[in-house]
Each structure stands twice: as structure tokens, then as C-alpha cells.
Design an enzyme around this catalytic site. Structure first.
Site, PDB file in Angstrom:
ATOM      1  N   ASP A 194     -32.965  71.693  69.693  1.00 53.34           N
ATOM      2  CA  ASP A 194     -32.313  70.716  70.563  1.00 53.34           C
ATOM      3  C   ASP A 194     -30.919  70.435  69.992  1.00 53.34           C
ATOM      4  OD1 ASP A 194     -31.333  68.521  71.884  1.00 53.34           O
ATOM      5  OD2 ASP A 194     -33.247  67.445  71.892  1.00 53.34           O
ATOM      6  N   SER A 222     -16.337  72.330  84.009  1.00 49.30           N
ATOM      7  CA  SER A 222     -16.718  72.519  85.406  1.00 49.30           C
ATOM      8  C   SER A 222     -15.631  72.019  86.338  1.00 49.30           C
ATOM      9  CB  SER A 222     -18.004  71.731  85.661  1.00 49.30           C
ATOM     10  OG  SER A 222     -18.219  71.579  87.040  1.00 49.30           O
ATOM     11  N   ALA A 223     -15.631  72.569  87.547  1.00 47.99           N
ATOM     12  CA  ALA A 223     -14.722  72.072  88.586  1.00 47.99           C
ATOM     13  C   ALA A 223     -15.058  70.621  88.952  1.00 47.99           C
ATOM     14  CB  ALA A 223     -14.817  72.968  89.814  1.00 47.99           C
ATOM     15  N   TYR A 252     -21.809  63.768  85.622  1.00 48.56           N
ATOM     16  CA  TYR A 252     -21.588  65.147  85.158  1.00 48.56           C
ATOM     17  C   TYR A 252     -20.098  65.465  84.938  1.00 48.56           C
ATOM     18  CZ  TYR A 252     -21.892  70.293  85.446  1.00 48.56           C
ATOM     19  OH  TYR A 252     -21.792  71.637  85.208  1.00 48.56           O
ATOM     20  N   LYS A 303     -17.832  66.278  81.388  1.00 53.38           N
ATOM     21  CA  LYS A 303     -17.065  67.510  81.197  1.00 53.38           C
ATOM     22  C   LYS A 303     -15.632  67.185  80.786  1.00 53.38           C
ATOM     23  CE  LYS A 303     -20.167  70.618  82.231  1.00 53.38           C
ATOM     24  NZ  LYS A 303     -20.744  71.375  81.111  1.00 53.38           N
ATOM     25  N   ASN A 311     -18.706  77.047  91.032  1.00 52.70           N
ATOM     26  CA  ASN A 311     -20.108  77.492  91.220  1.00 52.70           C
ATOM     27  C   ASN A 311     -20.364  78.942  90.835  1.00 52.70           C
ATOM     28  OD1 ASN A 311     -21.145  75.079  92.661  1.00 52.70           O
ATOM     29  ND2 ASN A 311     -19.473  75.670  94.028  1.00 52.70           N
ATOM     30  N   ARG A 324     -14.045  72.357  97.998  1.00 56.74           N
ATOM     31  CA  ARG A 324     -13.579  72.641  96.627  1.00 56.74           C
ATOM     32  C   ARG A 324     -13.320  74.132  96.504  1.00 56.74           C
ATOM     33  NH1 ARG A 324     -17.668  70.734  92.486  1.00 56.74           N
ATOM     34  NH2 ARG A 324     -16.587  68.750  92.632  1.00 56.74           N
TER      35      ARG A 324
END
Ligand code: NAD
Length: 347
Positions: free
Chosen positions: A68, A132-133, A163, A167, A192, A302
Site C-alpha cells: 500500500d 489528469s485533464a 479527484y 491531481k 481519457n 473536454r
């Protein structure tokens, strides 16, 4: 950043240096481990918190550890002797997951916080972070005919709740490890990603896999109706997994991109309805569409502006959605049949 005067050259990594990949039991990191293995890297350590039998891919000759990475001592163990570290471990999923489990998404901050410190202490030469976008300002994504997002659009910040903020913050941590400690960090904002060996059922799957599964299910059961989340008009771009892992390698070995977030995504924009059209064509079936306005739907539009990646790497993800989806559909159809036959599948 202050140290960006580093030479702009591309580097050839040492194929005998120890590559550590976090999140390797999952979709993208699993494919990255295979990619490095197939390119002749001799020492790869794959790490994930999932028990080994649940990993999506097992690559022969790779050291695989179940740890972990939100725990400091596990990160230290994972990074022992590391030459390069790739952090793709995160508690994440498609819209259905990230809209409902924002705390779990935010808690992934622990992974990057401990892993980057451990990598730095272990003397790793390079550290890659999968952003991420969703880090982009949501105010710019309110129209399906969206202007493609360029790297500077993350600020002023209004990232996706949970989320996206995790990021954005973790990107900043990576940037400061370069500015203050001189560790070379690399940050890609994925748009994605889809392809074989990804989550295709269970609640964490993204639209390409979910739609493929629904079409396969409809064919199998004879119930020729498909339920689409929202009204089908939101637009997105989707990057095929092979482009993603190639892009990670190129970004992580480009001196010009140290501590510089960059889009890694396709710029082929489609609506969800168009994505369903593509999958129906592949599955050779036309289904009756039902729309669920109560389901999570995310931003209206997006897309990835690829000006920066083209100008620096002279490359961008180019696998057409039609081609990538045909491979993805075929793999999910196999998984579906295996599950029906009582065999073990990835999700
Ligand atoms: P995935 O869920 O398939 O893989 C993530 C893996 O991280 C899982 O196997 C999970 O068990 C592991 N993990 C979670 N918490 C952990 C912990 N505490 N310690 C060790 N392992 C842990 O997801 P993916 O699609 O492969 O995504 C990889 C990375 O790319 C993530 O950072 C994700 O946010 C980012 N990303 C993905 C997409 C996409 O479309 N798939 C888009 C943008 C960004």
C-alpha cells in the site's frame, strides 16, 4: 521553473537501472510495465496494493510487490535502489466513481506525497506523475463544442471536485521537488485512456469500456436497448493505451519537460452518442437508446490541445478511435465470454 535551463536534449535511459512502477496491478501501469519489459529493460519492480492474483497483467521476470503506497515505509521499500520511479497508483475510476467517492480520490495525495519523498531519498534520477485533464478549470468545459484545453488552462484553478484537486496539488508537489531539491520530475495530464486490460465492469469503468460491455450484453441477452448516462451530448477525446505508454516514455525522457505539466491525450473529439455509434458499428448492431438524466455525467466538453506535445516531442497520440475501439471491444467480448464460462477475468 528555475532549473529549466537544463539541456533540452532527450536522454537514453539505462536499461539496467531499476524502474519502479506504482499502480502496476491496474490498467495503465500494467501496460507500462509490459512496454518497458518489451523494450529490454532488465530490472522492473511493479507495485500495487491489490493482491497479486487480482492484477490485470503479470509480466514474466518482473519483481511484483503487493504494497500500500499510501504508507511511508512501503514507499521506502518500493523505492530501494530505484533509478526511475513512475507513479500511476491512485484510487480512481470513471465518472461514476470520481463523482461519488471524492474523499477516496483526495486521499491518493498520500501516495504521491510519500512516493516522491522516498524516490528522492533513494536517489532516483527521474520521477513521473500521472495527472489528469480533470485538473483543468471546469469553467472552461461547459460547452460540448469546447475549445481544446491547453496546459495554461489549469490556472486560475477550479479543478474537478475531489479527484481534480488532488491531481493539481500533486503536480505542484512534483514541481517543487525539482525547484527545491533538483529531482527531475515529469507530469503528464492524461485525457481519457482506453484499451484492452482495463476495468470493464464493476463501477470504476470509463465510457469506452462501459459502452462496449453494454453492447456485448445486449447482443448476448437479446435485450436490444442501451442505457446511456446523461443525454449523450457531452464530448470527450479518448487515447488508446499504446499511445499512452509511448507518450509516458517520451515525456519522462525529455529534458525540456522537467517539472512541466503536458497534455497526453487524443485530440479526436466525439460526443458520447458518436462513441455509441462507433461501438454499434463494431458490434454490427443498432440498439434502442434510453437516456438516464440522473446518472453522473461530468463536464459538458473536454478535448486535448496538442500544440505543446507536437512542438516539443514532434508526436501526438494518433490511434483512431475506430481502430482502438475495435481492439478494445474484441478484448471485452472475450472477457465477457470467459466470465460467462466461469473463468477468472480482470474485473
Ligand atoms: P487503475 O485503477 O486501473 O490503476 C490504478 C492502480 O492503483 C490500481 O491497480 C490500484 O489498486 C492501485 N492503487 C490504488 N491505491 C493504491 C495504493 N495506496 N498503493 C498501491 N497501489 C494503489 O487506473 P488507471 O486507469 O490505470 O490509472 C492510472 C493513473 O492514471 C492514475 O493516476 C489515474 O488517476 C491516471 N489517469 C487515468 C486516466 C484514464 O483514463 N484511465 C485518465 C487520467 C488520469
Amino acid at each position: 521553473m528555475a532549473r529549466q535551463s537544463a539541456a533540452k536534449k532527450k536522454v537514453e535511459p539505462d536499461k539496467n537501472g531499476l524502474i519502479v512502477v506504482g499502480g502496476a496491478g491496474g490498467f495503465i501501469a500494467g501496460a507500462l510495465v509490459r512496454y518497458f519489459h518489451d523494450r529490454g529493460f532488465t530490472r522492473i519492480r511493479a507495485v500495487d496494493k491489490k493482491p497479486l492474483p487480482e492484477w490485470y497483467q503479470h509480466v514474466p521476470g518482473v519483481e511484483s510487490l503487493c504494497l500500500d503506497l499510501s504508507e511511508q515505509e512501503n514507499c521506502e521499500r518500493a523505492c530501494e535502489g530505484a533509478y526511475e520511479v513512475y507513479n500511476l497508483a491512485a484510487d480512481m475510476g470513471g465518472m461514476g466513481f470520481i463523482e461519488r467517492f471524492r474523499i477516496e480520490c483526495l486521499r491518493s495525495v498520500l501516495i504521491n506525497t510519500h512516493l516522491i519523498e522516498a524516490a528522492n531519498r533513494a536517489g532516483a534520477q527521474r520521477y513521473f506523475y500521472s495527472s489528469s485533464a480533470c485538473a483543468y478549470n471546469t469553467e472552461l468545459q461547459k460547452d460540448p463544442k469546447v475549445r481544446a484545453l491547453k496546459e495554461s488552462d489549469a490556472y486560475p484553478a477550479m479543478a474537478e471536485r475531489g479527484y481534480g484537486w488532488e491531481k493539481l496539488f500533486s503536480e505542484m508537489v512534483c514541481q517543487e521537488y525539482w525547484a527545491e531539491r533538483g529531482m527531475k520530475t515529469f507530469i503528464a495530464r492524461f485525457h481519457n485512456v482506453y484499451g484492452p486490460h482495463g476495468t470493464w465492469d464493476g463501477g470504476r469503468e470509463k465510457a469506452p469500456a462501459a459502452i462496449s460491455r453494454k453492447v456485448i450484453e445486449a447482443k448476448d441477452t437479446g435485450n436490444h436497448t442501451i442505457t446511456i448516462w446523461g443525454d449523450g451530448t457531452p464530448t470527450r477525446s479518448f487515447m488508446y493505451i499504446d499511445d499512452c505508454v509511448k507518450g509516458i516514455d517520451m515525456i519522462a525522457h525529455c529534458e525540456e519537460l522537467i517539472a512541466t505539466p503536458i497534455n497526453l491525450g487524443s485530440s479526436e473529439l466525439v460526443s458520447i452518442n458518436e462513441l455509441v455509434d462507433i461501438v454499434e458499428t463494431i458490434g454490427r448492431i443498432k440498439l434502442k437508446r434510453e437516456y438516464d438524466p440522473t446518472a453522473p455525467r461530468g463536464v459538458a466538453g473536454r478535448n486535448s490541445d496538442n500544440t505543446m506535445i507536437q512542438s516539443i516531442l514532434h508526436w501526438e497520440p494518433r490511434t483512431s478511435l475506430r481502430k482502438g475501439m475495435a481492439k478494445t471491444y474484441a478484448w471485452i467480448a472475450e472477457q465477457y465470454a470467459d466470465r460467462k464460462a466461469g473463468k477468472r477475468t480482470v474485473s
